[in-house]
Design an enzyme around this catalytic site. Sequence first.
Site, PDB file in Angstrom:
ATOM      1  N   GLU A  19     -43.801  23.041-162.704  1.00  0.00           N
ATOM      2  CA  GLU A  19     -42.705  22.817-163.640  1.00  0.00           C
ATOM      3  C   GLU A  19     -43.255  22.264-164.943  1.00  0.00           C
ATOM      4  OE1 GLU A  19     -38.724  21.788-161.050  1.00  0.00           O
ATOM      5  OE2 GLU A  19     -39.897  20.124-161.838  1.00  0.00           O
ATOM      6  N   CYS A  20     -42.936  22.879-166.056  1.00  0.00           N
ATOM      7  CA  CYS A  20     -43.299  22.410-167.388  1.00  0.00           C
ATOM      8  C   CYS A  20     -44.794  22.098-167.471  1.00  0.00           C
ATOM      9  CB  CYS A  20     -42.433  21.213-167.783  1.00  0.00           C
ATOM     10  SG  CYS A  20     -42.439  20.876-169.564  1.00  0.00           S
TER      11      CYS A  20
END
Length: 436
Positions: free
Chosen positions: A327-328
């Site tokens: 994520e990210c």
Amino acid sequence: MPASLVISAPASGVGKTTLTLALARAWRNRGLNVQCFKSGPDYIDPAFHAAATGRASVNVDSWTMDHSTIAHLVSRAADADVVLAEGSMGLFDGVAARGVSGTGATADIAEMLGWPVVLVIDPSGQAQTAAAIAAGLRDYRAGVRFAGVVLNRVASPRHEDLVRRALNEAGIEVFGALPRHAEISLPKRHLGLVQAEEQAEIGKLIDEAARFVAEHVDLDAVLHAAGKWSPQAAANGLNVTPPGQRIALARDAAFSFVYPHMLEAWRAAGAEIVPFSPLADEVPDASADVCWLPGGYPELHAGKIAANARFRSGLRAFAETRPVHGECGGYMVLGAGLTDADGIRHEMSGLLGLETSFAKRRMHLGYRLAELAAPMPGHQPGARLRGHEFHYSTILAQPDTPLAVVHDATGAVIAETGSRRGHATGTFFHLIAEDR
């Protein structure tokens, strides 16, 4: 029944977090059991809340969560004496298009739960106008209950007197006024506050904030103005599917942006979480059936991540047979390369072809609704995932198969589709909930 309050303000940067932490610690020092929550998608403030209260804090968010999920999350406060929900941005600030149960505004949570609002007002450069702002916020939405205000950063006793008189004339209770006090300023960086676990002196800072606020704010009057809230039983629990049965979770200073309710939901569903540290050159546990790299600050540690050959080769070996999701910041580390703020490119794991750069900062901020075009750990194609994106990186290349069609809060399709290659998947948004 717990005394319940929402701490909000007309805007960001006014002092909501400092006041929340100070009140929580001051009441805890009196022997009260304090439970904090954070309105909106913020993964930093809950750790500060936990440091102040000794109890885990979770996010509640009206754009991504339905009423039942929010009711389930706040039910943990049933045994508390005091409940404090820290708002985000200004009291009524949200997005233009309504989500699951609201626009993401703090006012949504205050109205939904019936918790009165204590407003933090910074009257710098103002006097009577501060009362006009407070009165406007009090009267803007009939369903939001208003308790009173705490003034922050007053310039002098004369300044305080002018503002107090105007607020009193408007029928608004003033619980206290805080002079400027540099010793309780929380350090910041580009995504917000420096994380609680990075601050060795966080306990002393919160203690000083509590002492200072107790000296200038009538704590008994604030408690008297609080609502008496009776938690309601939720029909359903959290709508979160764990990505696997045994989850290797990257956890250190570079990978720390995990919503507490997500980890709780994974464990509640029977999953086991096995943390490891990429910064310590550790590898995912060999017995795990999935690896999850959350967001954080990989750009601040890009050189070390690139140099940790054991971690990168171990991650690649894991991905040969089992799913890996980022994520990210975790997504960036799954990519081919990350260019830092000085323009230096660092080689990442290469599981995906993503190239990102912080040399030219570009803010990406907002709610996201993703419709999966391909599977990712815990979710099948067609799943609708709600989350939040917040980073300053620029995408130089995103060549792999798109993972999802991603919309912003207005419904517009955005370019940050996420990626899939083999067993590796990644998204720029942080998952908060799945549509039921």
